[in-house]
Design a protein around this motif. Structure first.
Motif, mmCIF file in Angstrom:
data_model
loop_
_atom_site.group_PDB
_atom_site.id
_atom_site.type_symbol
_atom_site.label_atom_id
_atom_site.label_comp_id
_atom_site.label_asym_id
_atom_site.label_seq_id
_atom_site.Cartn_x
_atom_site.Cartn_y
_atom_site.Cartn_z
ATOM 1 N N LYS A 120 0.830 -1.204 0.000
ATOM 2 C CA LYS A 120 0.000 0.000 0.000
ATOM 3 C C LYS A 120 0.863 1.253 0.000
ATOM 4 N N ALA B 74 2.458 1.914 -3.377
ATOM 5 C CA ALA B 74 1.518 2.402 -4.402
ATOM 6 C C ALA B 74 1.421 3.920 -4.405
ATOM 7 N N SER B 75 1.664 4.546 -3.265
ATOM 8 C CA SER B 75 1.547 6.001 -3.191
ATOM 9 C C SER B 75 2.890 6.691 -2.963
#
Length: 364
Positions: free
Chosen positions: A95, A98-99
């Motif tokens: 997660k 992903a950013s």
């Protein structure tokens, strides 16, 4: 995921590539690689310079050198520590990846090449995230930094006298030790390997530079910096230990079939003798060296290795790397036999690093 990989100006490519290659690569390795591509400049870097100035093979040669540099820049010689990941840590890291963003920094003016000496000297000691790339199922985060090492030179006899003549405060000394601080650009890596459930911290060890005293310190710095980019890495606390590589020392020594060719070995015998053996003969394995086998038989094969250096050869694609796992003789008497990291040397690509670390882990 923002990879944030700025490309160098095309007109500068050849000059930057050659300058960076000369700083990071050994000529014999470059020559061997070019030979595998049927490109055979035999007279060193000067032949490369000439070939890239308009000869027929220049486009093929340039492409091969670009490919080689892209590989060794993320490989070469590295000190590696590994931590196991549980399922929740993997989910959190994916997660965060992903950013994740790569902010532009001073190294990006020449990245993936090395900053010129003046620019490198001007940057601070801060470690900077320069690239996030995905290789198969793995995520590779590249951090650049300026690293210092000390170059030592001993002056004796007439050389020391000449220095004393020009510098009165040094007159009369028989030997003078000169120390000079030098800098190199390091490309350290954090490799997130979800399928293998581990994270690797890979400290860049450029050939020919001072290494001792830097590995543990740089690993801690890399962890601190990487945690700012990927907060889930906070699961690695001050007391969290990496994978223990000590058991692999004895297993590699004992396994002639899968343990590669043993090139260097330190051990203690049942009689208390400390022995350090090395072979410089290409293809020789110390396990079957007559001196070593006779000596171990003489003590009833009761030996305890505490340092091994083994050469691993891979196929499909071909590659050869050296794995070194080092301990100390005092560790043999310890109730807590622990080695937190190891070195992989001579890797041409991250694929070779992965295969070497996986092989080393198989002995733990």
């Amino acid at each position: 995921m923002n990879q944030g990989t700025p490309k160098p100006v095309p007109a500068l490519l050849t000059g930057e590539l050659l300058r960076s290659l000369k700083l990071r690569a050994k000529w014999p390795s470059v020559r061997e690689y070019l030979g595998s591509k049927d490109l055979r400049p035999r007279t060193g870097w000067s032949a490369i310079d000439d070939a890239l100035n308009g000869k027929k093979q220049a486009p093929e040669l340039l492409a091969a050198l670009q490919q080689y540099y892209a590989g060794i820049n993320l490989a070469g010689d590295r000190y590696i520590q590994q931590y196991d990941l549980d399922d929740s840590a993997i989910v959190d890291l994916l997660k965060a990846l992903a950013s994740a963003q790569v902010a532009r920094n001073a190294f990006h003016t020449h990245y993936p090449f090395i900053l010129p000496a003046a620019s490198l000297h001007a940057v601070g000691n801060q470690m900077e995230l320069c690239e996030i790339t995905q290789q198969g199922a793995d995520y590779i985060l590249v951090f650049c930094s300026r690293r210092e090492y000390i170059e030592r030179q001993l002056f004796e006899g007439s050389a020391a006298a000449a220095i004393g003549a020009s510098t009165p405060s040094l007159a009369g000394f028989d030997r003078i030790l000169g120390l000079k601080a030098k800098y190199f650009q390091a490309f350290d890596i954090v490799a997130i390997r979800p399928k293998l459930k581990r994270v690797e911290f890979q400290i860049d060890l450029p050939p020919g530079q001072a290494r001792e005293g830097q590995k543990e310190t740089q690993t801690r710095l890399l962890l601190q910096t990487a945690t700012l980019c990927l907060p889930p890495l906070t699961f690695i606390g001050p007391l969290t230990r990496p994978v223990n590589m000590f058991p692999a020392i004895g297993e590699i020594y004992s396994d002639a079939r899968n343990g590669g060719k043993l090139k260097s070995l330190k051990l203690r015998t049942a009689t208390g003798l400390i022995d350090h053996l090395r072979t410089l003969v290409d293809g020789e394995d110390l396990r079957i060296n007559k001196y070593h086998t006779n000596a171990t038989e003489a003590v009833g094969n009761k030996v305890e290795p505490f340092e091994v250096l083994t050469e691993l050869e891979f196929k499909n694609p071909g590659g050869k790397v050296t794995v070194a796992i080092s301990s100390s003789v005092s560790m043999l008497a310890s109730n807590d036999k622990f080695v937190g990291g190891f070195e992989v040397m001579g890797a041409a690509t991250q694929t070779d690093i992965l295969r070497a670390t996986s092989k080393a882990m198989s002995f733990c």
